[in-house]
Enzyme design. Structure first.
Site, PDB file in Angstrom:
ATOM      1  CG  ASP A   1      -2.210   0.976   1.340  1.00 36.34           C
ATOM      2  OD1 ASP A   1      -1.914   1.760   0.116  1.00 36.34           O
ATOM      3  OD2 ASP A   1      -2.831   1.302   2.146  1.00 36.34           O
TER       4      ASP A   1
ATOM      5  CE  LYS B   1      -7.171   2.038  -4.821  1.00 31.77           C
ATOM      6  NZ  LYS B   1      -6.276   2.182  -3.512  1.00 31.77           N
TER       7      LYS B   1
ATOM      8  CD  GLU C   1      -8.817   6.097  -5.836  1.00 29.66           C
ATOM      9  OE1 GLU C   1      -9.680   6.480  -4.511  1.00 29.66           O
ATOM     10  OE2 GLU C   1      -7.718   5.569  -5.046  1.00 29.66           O
TER      11      GLU C   1
ATOM     12  CB  THR D   1     -10.767   1.629  -3.233  1.00 29.95           C
ATOM     13  OG1 THR D   1     -10.044   2.035  -1.712  1.00 29.95           O
ATOM     14  CG2 THR D   1     -10.926   3.306  -3.809  1.00 29.95           C
TER      15      THR D   1
ATOM     16  CG  PHE E   1     -10.451   1.914   3.813  1.00 29.92           C
ATOM     17  CD1 PHE E   1     -10.398   1.009   2.202  1.00 29.92           C
ATOM     18  CD2 PHE E   1     -10.011   2.881   3.612  1.00 29.92           C
ATOM     19  CE1 PHE E   1     -10.264   2.107   1.116  1.00 29.92           C
ATOM     20  CE2 PHE E   1      -9.970   3.980   1.997  1.00 29.92           C
ATOM     21  CZ  PHE E   1      -9.517   2.989   0.890  1.00 29.92           C
TER      22      PHE E   1
END
Length: 319
Positions: free
Chosen positions: A17, A132, A96, A156, A178
């Site tokens: 990440d 994403k 993303e 996400t 998350f």
């Protein structure tokens, strides 16, 4: 005894990440995932300056107005960093879509296709890229269309069961629930509560999603994200994938105690019937989950803020 990181890699696909190529090269994860916040941090590092200059030069040659140059340069930079990352991971990189398109299916589709085209122009096939997208209703609908085009997606900012259900029904390749941000919300509400180990509400959420997916035969990959400590990671050992920051990767690499597998397809069990949500049902269920509603909105705002900061950093170079 091998390290906990080595033990984890035997039962879970580990994803980095970070946008820090040096960290990725050190820990050799399967995949890597980025977002506007990580790209903003990466853009401060000296080793990325040549990529910034190249991205801006390319944008100037391919856009007319200054605003379009800045927007194109940030997209090109995200892809350029993604291409560098792919030199060090055998799998995929997540890039993303602009979070300002989180409630616009059409604009999400345009940006996603543009990102894929930029990767393909660099001889990176779409099979090595995950787009994403925020797990809003509009984002999930965009992902459904992209998946049908062979463009795999990583949904996400996922905090609720209804988001996970809608993603699975849409045939999304991967979701990123998350963990840590769920914990943050509950700790703020109950600062004295014990949220360690399996009591962590983020761990509880991801475990429920994992068990539901496996029980009903969904192929969507569950990738726990946003960890606050290694205890959360250990409580989800065996999950399909876990995306972990360099700091926590280092802690796992330094620990040689035994890691136990907590999740597996063989032991997965869910008492919930298979659901299929309409838009109205999805929105009502999300609205009923105060934590998910607040954290989704906050996450989108924060990603937008960092996207704007990155654009402001590049703007002087785009004049």
């Amino acid at each position: 005894m091998s390290t906990k990181l080595a033990q984890l890699k035997e039962i879970t696909d580990v994803v980095a990440d970070t946008g820090d190529i040096q960290a990725i090269a050190k820990y050799r994860p399967l995949d890597a995932t980025t977002n506007p916040s990580l790209l903003l941090k990466a853009a401060q590092l000296p080793q990325y300056q040549p990529l910034i200059e190249e991205s801006v030069a390319w944008a100037k040659a391919n856009a007319s107005s200054s605003d379009k140059i800045v927007a194109l340069a940030t997209t090109k930079l995200a892809v350029a960093i993604g291409c560098e990352i792919l030199k060090f991971v055998p799998g995929k990189v997540s890039t993303e879509v602009d979070a300002r398109f989180s409630f616009d299916t059409a604009k999400t589709l345009i940006k996603a296709r543009q990102i894929i085209a930029l990767y393909e122009a660099e001889d990176i096939t779409r099979e090595r890229v995950l787009i994403k997208i925020a797990a809003t209703w509009e984002g999930i609908r965009a992902a459904e269309i992209l998946e049908a085009e062979g463009i795999r997606c990583n949904l996400t900012l996922l905090f609720s069961f209804c988001q996970a259900v809608a993603c699975a029904e849409a045939g999304v390749f991967l979701i990123s629930p998350f963990v840590g941000r769920i914990l943050d919300w509950h700790k703020a509400k109950q600062p004295d509560a014990d949220f360690t180990g399996s009591k962590d509400p983020g761990v509880v959420s991801v475990t429920a999603i994992y068990n539901y997916y496996k029980s009903h035969g969904y192929e969507t990959i569950v990738m726990g994200a946003s960890f606050r400590n290694t205890g959360e990671i250990e409580a989800l050992a065996g999950c399909d994938r876990l995306t972990i920051s360099p700091q926590l990767l280092e802690e796992l690499e330094s620990d040689t105690s035994t890691l136990s597998q907590m999740l597996s397809p063989e032991t997965a069990s869910s008492k919930l019937e298979k659901l299929s949500l309409s838009e109205a049902e999805f929105r009502l269920m999300l609205n009923d989950d105060a934590m998910a509603t607040e954290k989704l909105a906050e996450g989108i705002r924060n990603f937008i803020a960092d996207q704007v900061k990155l654009e402001e950093q590049l703007k002087p170079l785009c004049q």
